[in-house]
Design a protein around this motif. Sequence first.
Motif, PDB file in Angstrom:
ATOM      1  N   UNK A 286      40.934  51.426  44.286  1.00 50.11           N
ATOM      2  CA  UNK A 286      41.062  50.192  45.043  1.00 50.11           C
ATOM      3  C   UNK A 286      39.934  49.221  44.703  1.00 50.11           C
ATOM      4  N   UNK A 287      38.705  49.735  44.531  1.00 47.42           N
ATOM      5  CA  UNK A 287      37.581  48.878  44.171  1.00 47.42           C
ATOM      6  C   UNK A 287      37.787  48.251  42.800  1.00 47.42           C
ATOM      7  N   UNK A 288      38.199  49.070  41.827  1.00 41.83           N
ATOM      8  CA  UNK A 288      38.450  48.556  40.483  1.00 41.83           C
ATOM      9  C   UNK A 288      39.594  47.541  40.496  1.00 41.83           C
ATOM     10  N   UNK A 289      40.649  47.844  41.248  1.00 44.17           N
ATOM     11  CA  UNK A 289      41.789  46.932  41.330  1.00 44.17           C
ATOM     12  C   UNK A 289      41.390  45.597  41.941  1.00 44.17           C
ATOM     13  N   UNK A 290      40.513  45.646  42.930  1.00 45.35           N
ATOM     14  CA  UNK A 290      40.061  44.416  43.577  1.00 45.35           C
ATOM     15  C   UNK A 290      39.322  43.528  42.571  1.00 45.35           C
ATOM     16  N   UNK A 291      38.483  44.127  41.742  1.00 46.63           N
ATOM     17  CA  UNK A 291      37.765  43.352  40.725  1.00 46.63           C
ATOM     18  C   UNK A 291      38.745  42.710  39.752  1.00 46.63           C
ATOM     19  N   UNK A 292      39.739  43.469  39.310  1.00 46.45           N
ATOM     20  CA  UNK A 292      40.736  42.917  38.380  1.00 46.45           C
ATOM     21  C   UNK A 292      41.528  41.789  39.029  1.00 46.45           C
TER      22      UNK A 292
END
Length: 546
Positions: free
Chosen positions: A200-206
């Motif tokens: 979820x953290x990585x997806x938020x950055x993308x």
Amino acid sequence: MKFDSITTITGIHDSDSIIARILIARGIPKEQHNSFLNPQHPEMDGAYNSGIGQNELKKVIRRIKVAKQHKESVVIYADYDVDGITSAAILWRTLKAYGLTVMPFIPQRSQGYGFSDIGLDSVLAKYGPSLIIAVDHGINESAHITRLKSKGVDVMVLDHHEQNDGERLVDACAVIHTTLLSAAGISYMVATAFSNESLSTDNLVLAGIASLADVIPQRGLARALSYHALRLLSRVNLPGIAALMAQAGLKQDKKAYTSYDIGYLIAPRINAAGRLGDPLVALRLLCTTNPTKAREYAQSLELLNRKRQDLLKETLPIAYELVKEQTGKRFRCIASPLFNEGIIGLLAGRLMHELQVPVFVGSERNNGMIKGSARSIDGVNMMPLMQQSGSLLLSFGGHEKAGGFSLSKDNMDAFIASLDTALTAMDGHVFEPVQHTDLTLPLPNITTALALALESLEPYGEQNQKPLFMSHDVLIVDRQPVGRGGTHMRVVLKDIREGTIVKGIYFSASQEFITMSINKPTSIVYQVECNRWKGTKAQVMIQSVY
């Protein structure tokens, strides 16, 4: 050029008061200032209106669960720009971790935007999917979706582009459509139903990268995605992002990242793959867990980005010559076989900003077809313009200020005439060049405290531009050329009444400024920044002098 200030203040004011006036002038009421400056996390229940219907979201989630249960072959069919590529990365990483048999497909730019017969034939032959997720396209592709349905293939559409007038509702098993988010923002919201905290953290950055790069209005959930992405950038667990940042000269331990870092350093490198190479290279970069592979992909994108810069530099003089032939019109519409398809959007954007009129730029193909890109000014919606010329176009789509189109070269003159008729009928005030500033204020208000306070407005973007100020009764007491060519000027300004001294810089200074008399009262338009070289202090970035 006319200058227009939304608000004027006199006297000296504290930085909080100035920030409040800017926000009110931008249509943000006082009771919403805190939530605008400090957005809640995107996953906070009920915090934002995403524009996504809960029933459609439930359909998407339910269909994905069925695909997992029956071990179906699923394809993510995305666009080749930064929004499509980040969307594909979010969905592929999440759904693969969830247990789906899922593959991404991103067409080459030469195959055209969205679904195409050649792209779909390739996907059907290679993967034999029973479910295709169309992301960052699909809302205007009912014919292709009907074809897929006839072959027993379900289609889900996750799109944020405007629906063309007269386009029938797509017959998909689920449609999530909102213009409040990027496609990556929509993908992020879908992914939250399946992802763990790390994903979820990585997806938020993308999603935040796409929110800033795809010119999404920085309000509500879109701003929250951008805001939190900037704060998580140093902690992201994506080797590809780390490799991109290294190529761009961005330190991963930087204290505060800005919208500039994403919009001008990270996003163009991702976009370069879709412009001039294979967009799957950029997708692999974002999806790999191997740091060595990530560095290899990032180096490939770096070379493509440099090629893109060189092509733009070589092509601009040709574009400048062509637009001269349409001087006096309320738009410019040009095409050439010398224009690479990968940079026509950049050409249109550059010309639009310089000429302050809507611009249409086409790349002529050998088969007599023209692939085009368009950019527009405030007050001129691109979509109705292209819809009025719909009978002349083979395809078109996009947003209020940006769009794409294709047509036969034989229809180019008629298209130009159609644009001329439509734009000539519009109110002429729209086309008068006006420099809108947020605030006119005395120069003594420019302090280090204000420069620091202005950083709370980040991330800057559509509907939240970096504030522009105007001050009158200013003396230029010193100016010194810096850099090669002598066109950049380091300046010392002085307020006539208070005697306050403020330093600044004027990049690509106008000839009028370079030759104007020292100590002559003038008015300046500028932005305010923090200069952190040997301490922290305010400096002005001059935009124009009059």
